[in-house]
Design a protein around this motif. Structure first.
Motif, PDB file in Angstrom:
ATOM      1  N   THR A  13     -14.103  12.602   6.470  1.00  0.00           N
ATOM      2  CA  THR A  13     -13.839  13.907   5.845  1.00  0.00           C
ATOM      3  C   THR A  13     -13.565  14.955   6.905  1.00  0.00           C
ATOM      4  OG1 THR A  13     -16.177  14.477   5.827  1.00  0.00           O
ATOM      5  CG2 THR A  13     -15.303  13.467   3.830  1.00  0.00           C
ATOM      6  N   ILE A  14     -12.673  15.883   6.551  1.00  0.00           N
ATOM      7  CA  ILE A  14     -12.436  17.068   7.379  1.00  0.00           C
ATOM      8  C   ILE A  14     -12.404  18.232   6.399  1.00  0.00           C
ATOM      9  CG2 ILE A  14     -11.083  15.876   9.160  1.00  0.00           C
ATOM     10  CD1 ILE A  14      -8.559  17.178   7.851  1.00  0.00           C
ATOM     11  N   SER A  15     -12.266  19.446   6.917  1.00  0.00           N
ATOM     12  CA  SER A  15     -12.048  20.527   5.962  1.00  0.00           C
ATOM     13  C   SER A  15     -10.543  20.719   5.815  1.00  0.00           C
ATOM     14  CB  SER A  15     -12.790  21.800   6.396  1.00  0.00           C
ATOM     15  OG  SER A  15     -12.015  22.568   7.235  1.00  0.00           O
ATOM     16  N   CYS A  16     -10.100  20.934   4.579  1.00  0.00           N
ATOM     17  CA  CYS A  16      -8.661  21.013   4.287  1.00  0.00           C
ATOM     18  C   CYS A  16      -8.037  22.170   5.073  1.00  0.00           C
ATOM     19  CB  CYS A  16      -8.470  21.223   2.786  1.00  0.00           C
ATOM     20  SG  CYS A  16      -6.754  21.556   2.354  1.00  0.00           S
ATOM     21  N   CYS A  19      -7.027  24.984   2.112  1.00  0.00           N
ATOM     22  CA  CYS A  19      -8.023  25.669   1.286  1.00  0.00           C
ATOM     23  C   CYS A  19      -9.431  25.598   1.875  1.00  0.00           C
ATOM     24  CB  CYS A  19      -8.021  25.106  -0.132  1.00  0.00           C
ATOM     25  SG  CYS A  19      -8.719  23.439  -0.233  1.00  0.00           S
ATOM     26  N   HIS A  20      -9.599  24.823   2.944  1.00  0.00           N
ATOM     27  CA  HIS A  20     -10.878  24.710   3.655  1.00  0.00           C
ATOM     28  C   HIS A  20     -11.977  24.034   2.850  1.00  0.00           C
ATOM     29  CE1 HIS A  20      -8.926  26.995   6.740  1.00  0.00           C
ATOM     30  NE2 HIS A  20      -8.689  27.989   5.892  1.00  0.00           N
ATOM     31  N   GLU A  21     -11.633  23.460   1.707  1.00  0.00           N
ATOM     32  CA  GLU A  21     -12.606  22.631   0.994  1.00  0.00           C
ATOM     33  C   GLU A  21     -12.699  21.281   1.703  1.00  0.00           C
ATOM     34  OE1 GLU A  21     -14.469  23.332  -1.858  1.00  0.00           O
ATOM     35  OE2 GLU A  21     -13.765  25.386  -1.479  1.00  0.00           O
ATOM     36  N   GLU A  22     -13.703  20.515   1.360  1.00  0.00           N
ATOM     37  CA  GLU A  22     -13.846  19.195   1.956  1.00  0.00           C
ATOM     38  C   GLU A  22     -12.686  18.296   1.527  1.00  0.00           C
ATOM     39  OE1 GLU A  22     -17.749  16.801   2.403  1.00  0.00           O
ATOM     40  OE2 GLU A  22     -16.715  15.923   0.687  1.00  0.00           O
ATOM     41  N   CYS A  45      -5.436  16.677  -1.304  1.00  0.00           N
ATOM     42  CA  CYS A  45      -6.426  17.678  -1.712  1.00  0.00           C
ATOM     43  C   CYS A  45      -6.064  18.236  -3.087  1.00  0.00           C
ATOM     44  CB  CYS A  45      -6.471  18.805  -0.682  1.00  0.00           C
ATOM     45  SG  CYS A  45      -7.751  20.023  -1.011  1.00  0.00           S
TER      46      CYS A  45
END
Ligand SMILES: [Zn+2]
Length: 214
Positions: A13-16, A19-22, A45
């Motif tokens: 996992t990274i942050s998108c 949108c910075h969601e997982e 995403c």
């Protein structure tokens, strides 16, 4: 299938980036005969961000591959093009550089020429609509050379360079060398570079309870 080969699939996992969601990244291992292990990397995403890339696991130096395409045998040579790969056909003055929407694919030399032909046809159409006779004539000339090359009537050189070492032309006749750091630095790499050493492995998708389906 051996246990080893069935366990090359996993997720991280990274942050998108949008949108910075997982964001869950799917890693899927595959073997290309006579070449080695590669990894397909895909992510999708909810916010519409998409990502797909191909990574060659056995080779990481910046590379330059070159194949003089002289006949039908060369047209079927396999090509791995990652998002960081630049494709050139020097005789036509064509460079296809990684951009924000570049995609990775495994194809052959004919497939590469076909993709370039599509782009040249579109560019020629625009030149004609603009009334630019010189660019229209040049576009038509390039289209003919590409078609002749795909018919085995025209010799062309296909070059692929990748600062991440994730692209290749797979042929006994392809000439390959390592790029020096200056050459590698001048190449574009596309939108996202994954630092695999810092990516955190969240779970093992070989566990059927945790496998992720599309
Ligand atoms: Zn997102």
């Amino acid at each position: 299938m051996s246990e080893e080969s069935s366990c090359r699939n996993f997720v991280t996992t990274i942050s998108c980036p949008l949108c910075h969601e997982e964001l869950i990244i799917n890693w899927q291992g595959d073997d290309i005969p006579y070449f080695g292990e590669i990894m397909y990397i895909t992510a999708r995403c909810d916010c519409s961000f998409r990502f797909a890339d191909t990574m060659i696991l056995t080779q990481r130096d910046p590379v330059h591959y070159e194949l003089k395409v002289e006949g039908p045998g060369d047209l079927s040579s396999r090509v791995v093009r990652s998002t960081s790969g630049t494709i050139r056909i020097p005789e036509l003055g064509i460079d296809v550089e990684p951009g924000s929407v570049s995609e990775s694919y495994v194809t052959n030399i004919e497939g590469i020429m076909d993709r370039i032909l599509d782009v040249v046809i579109t560019a020629t159409k625009w030149a004609k609509e603009d009334g630019d006779e010189e660019r229209t004539a040049k576009g038509l000339e390039i289209q003919q050379m590409l078609r002749d090359a795909m018919d085995g009537k025209q010799e062309l050189t296909v070059v692929i360079e990748d600062p991440m070492g994730n692209s290749a032309i797979i042929s006994d006749r392809a000439v390959s060398r390592t790029l020096d750091p200056k050459e590698a630095a001048e190449l574009k790499t596309g939108m996202i570079v994954f630092d695999t050493s810092s990516s955190e492995m969240e779970m093992d998708a070989c566990d059927p309870d945790h496998s992720i389906t599309d």
